[in-house]
Design an enzyme around this catalytic site. Structure first.
Site, PDB file in Angstrom:
ATOM      1  N   SER A   1      34.209   4.057  46.913  1.00  0.00           N
ATOM      2  CA  SER A   1      33.811   4.921  47.293  1.00  0.00           C
ATOM      3  C   SER A   1      33.271   3.987  49.146  1.00  0.00           C
ATOM      4  O   SER A   1      33.222   5.351  50.294  1.00  0.00           O
ATOM      5  CB  SER A   1      32.493   5.513  46.795  1.00  0.00           C
ATOM      6  OG  SER A   1      32.409   4.523  46.192  1.00  0.00           O
TER       7      SER A   1
ATOM      8  N   HIS B   1      37.299  10.213  45.720  1.00  0.00           N
ATOM      9  CA  HIS B   1      38.297   9.907  46.874  1.00  0.00           C
ATOM     10  C   HIS B   1      39.533   9.729  47.181  1.00  0.00           C
ATOM     11  O   HIS B   1      40.058  10.078  48.002  1.00  0.00           O
ATOM     12  CB  HIS B   1      37.599   8.719  47.399  1.00  0.00           C
ATOM     13  CG  HIS B   1      35.761   9.045  48.043  1.00  0.00           C
ATOM     14  ND1 HIS B   1      35.052   9.031  49.120  1.00  0.00           N
ATOM     15  CD2 HIS B   1      35.456   8.329  46.527  1.00  0.00           C
ATOM     16  CE1 HIS B   1      33.854   9.379  48.554  1.00  0.00           C
ATOM     17  NE2 HIS B   1      33.924   8.102  47.019  1.00  0.00           N
TER      18      HIS B   1
ATOM     19  N   LYS C   1      34.718  16.508  47.482  1.00  0.00           N
ATOM     20  CA  LYS C   1      34.602  16.261  48.301  1.00  0.00           C
ATOM     21  C   LYS C   1      36.091  16.527  49.351  1.00  0.00           C
ATOM     22  O   LYS C   1      36.510  17.623  49.928  1.00  0.00           O
ATOM     23  CB  LYS C   1      34.952  14.392  47.828  1.00  0.00           C
ATOM     24  CG  LYS C   1      33.717  13.917  48.134  1.00  0.00           C
ATOM     25  CD  LYS C   1      33.329  12.697  47.401  1.00  0.00           C
ATOM     26  CE  LYS C   1      32.218  11.941  46.499  1.00  0.00           C
ATOM     27  NZ  LYS C   1      32.400  11.266  46.113  1.00  0.00           N
TER      28      LYS C   1
HETATM   29  C1  PLP Z   1      30.643  10.685  44.838  1.00  0.00           C
HETATM   30  C2  PLP Z   1      31.374   9.960  44.087  1.00  0.00           C
HETATM   31  C3  PLP Z   1      30.926  10.976  42.799  1.00  0.00           C
HETATM   32  C4  PLP Z   1      29.503  11.817  42.666  1.00  0.00           C
HETATM   33  O1  PLP Z   1      30.217  13.047  42.677  1.00  0.00           O
HETATM   34  P1  PLP Z   1      29.824  14.268  43.020  1.00  0.00           P
HETATM   35  O2  PLP Z   1      29.740  15.762  42.064  1.00  0.00           O
HETATM   36  O3  PLP Z   1      28.856  14.330  44.094  1.00  0.00           O
HETATM   37  O4  PLP Z   1      28.489  14.342  41.554  1.00  0.00           O
HETATM   38  C5  PLP Z   1      31.350   9.983  41.802  1.00  0.00           C
HETATM   39  N1  PLP Z   1      31.884   9.091  41.728  1.00  0.00           N
HETATM   40  C6  PLP Z   1      32.755   8.540  42.879  1.00  0.00           C
HETATM   41  C7  PLP Z   1      33.427   7.710  43.322  1.00  0.00           C
HETATM   42  C8  PLP Z   1      32.057   9.515  44.011  1.00  0.00           C
HETATM   43  O5  PLP Z   1      32.562   8.865  45.205  1.00  0.00           O
END
Ligand code: PLP
Length: 389
Positions: free
Chosen positions: A176, A204, A236
């Site tokens: 990330s 991602h 995302k």
């Molecule tokens: C953003 C993210 C999460 C968390 O997801 P949310 O739905 O925002 O709680 C988990 N793992 C990774 C790798 C992330 O980038």
């Protein structure tokens, strides 16, 4: 003095690690209204530009008309509505797996999957640079917890040899904060040789990666035999909210029966599931979003290299500019903001000490002209920070 919070906060300030929340007064779009100013943002995870898509918005509105607002209860009591179920079936089909289970956030999906699968007497092995939610899940599970060197199959293999009990290897798909891809072909081969399972959190990768947006497993052509536990988040690339775990019939039933972060929480609003059904359709079928995004990524890397910026080994829309020192990262971010651009400085403890960076993220909603604006501003601002060291 107990709870000396003022001292803790002052210390964080002094270390240039104090965090502030930009106040957004517009939807997630490239040109945002933040703290009373219009800025061109390069820091959202809305990679495909679906968070403000009119058809997704309409699906949410129609969903609310039909299903109301609140989820009402946990899935196991009376909170599991038809749109949740339909979305689970669509996500199972999308990932080519027997079943998928919907969660309200990715953080909870990760806590749920890890803690339901391993406990005392078992082993969980994680990449050093995994997302905080995966690391927290490993610690919470009570299993023996060890971190292997970033993306290093040899380091993983050394730890697999010492593992006891059920062993779960856990990795981000796309990292990330770095944007690089997990070396899944090699990591999965090591795990398979040791009878360990692999869990991939592809928060991602879904959307930007793979021919139909199926993420890193589609990119590498991996199946259920290689990656037994596949996690995706919906906030995302999908542009909505929530998360899912996809896998075998037995995996999903185990989560429903035993995963406390699944059981003891209210379901997400059903209208959000309606919105995600629409965004999933757009994500799969509108390949032009990925093509445009890839063009932007290539152009950014070329332009940034010409300026002399230090990029990371990333083929994804996450394109961090490595600075090192937190104060200098903040300065570059501030200089860009003076020129009307919003790019967040990411500092420890989110990234390792000495690796503060500007985390540039690109979106299919950005135009080529907007990207050129970013590159021009970087060319102007970077020399002022570079010579500061
Ligand atoms: C953003 C993210 C999460 C968390 O997801 P949310 O739905 O925002 O709680 C988990 N793992 C990774 C790798 C992330 O980038």
């Amino acid at each position: 003095m107990p709870f000396d919070l003022a001292a803790r906060l002052a210390e964080r300030h002094a270390a240039h690690l104090f965090r502030q929340r930009p106040l957004l007064d517009s939807p997630q779009v490239p040109l945002v209204q933040v703290d009373g100013r219009q800025l061109l943002a390069f820091c959202s995870n809305d990679y495909l530009g679906l968070a403000n898509h009119p058809e997704v918005i309409r699906a949410l509105q129609q969903g609310a008309d039909k299903w109301g607002v609140g989820g009402g209860a946990s899935h196991l009591v009376i909170g599991h509505s038809a749109p949740h179920h339909e979305l689970e079936e669509a996500l199972a089909a999308f990932t080519g797996r027997p079943r998928a289970l919907l969660f309200s956030t990715g953080y909870m999906a990760n806590l749920a999957a890890v803690t339901a699968l391993v406990g005392q007497g078992d082993t969980v092995l994680e990449d050093r640079l995994n997302h905080a939610s995966l690391l927290d899940a490993g610690l919470l599970s009570g299993a023996r917890f060890s971190r292997y060197l970033h993306n290093d199959a040899v380091s993983l293999s050394n730890r697999l040899r010492k593992a006891t009990g059920n062993t779960l290897v856990v990795t981000d798909g796309v990292f990330s904060m770095d944007g690089d891809l997990a070396d899944l072909p090699n990591l999965c081969a090591e795990a398979k040789a040791s009878n360990a399972w692999v869990m991939v959190d592809d928060a991602h990768g879904f959307g930007p990666l793979g021919a139909s947006g199926g993420g890193i497993v589609e990119h590498f052509g991996l199946g259920l035999d290689d990656v037994q536990v596949l996690v995706g988040t919906l906030g995302k690339g999908f542009g909505t909210a929530g998360a899912f775990v996809a896998g075998s019939e037995e995996l999903i039933e185990t989560l429903i029966q035993f995963a406390r972060p699944y059981i003891y929480t209210t379901s997400q609003p059903p209208a959000v599931a309606c919105a995600t059904l629409k965004s999933l359709e757009l994500l799969r079928t509108e390949g032009w979003r990925r093509e445009h995004l890839n063009k932007l990524v290539a152009r950014f890397r070329q332009g940034a290299a010409e300026i002399g910026l230090s990029l990371m080994d990333s083929p994804t829309p996450i394109q961090p500019i490595l600075i090192g020192d937190s104060e200098r990262a903040l300065k570059l971010s501030a200089l860009l903001k003076e020129r009307g651009l919003l790019v967040g400085a990411i500092r420890p403890p989110t990234v390792p000490v000495g690796s503060a960076r500007l985390r540039v993220t690109l979106s299919a909603a950005h135009s080529e002209a907007q990207l050129e604006q970013l590159l021009a501003a970087l060319a102007e601002c970077w020399p002022q920070v570079r010579d500061d060291a």
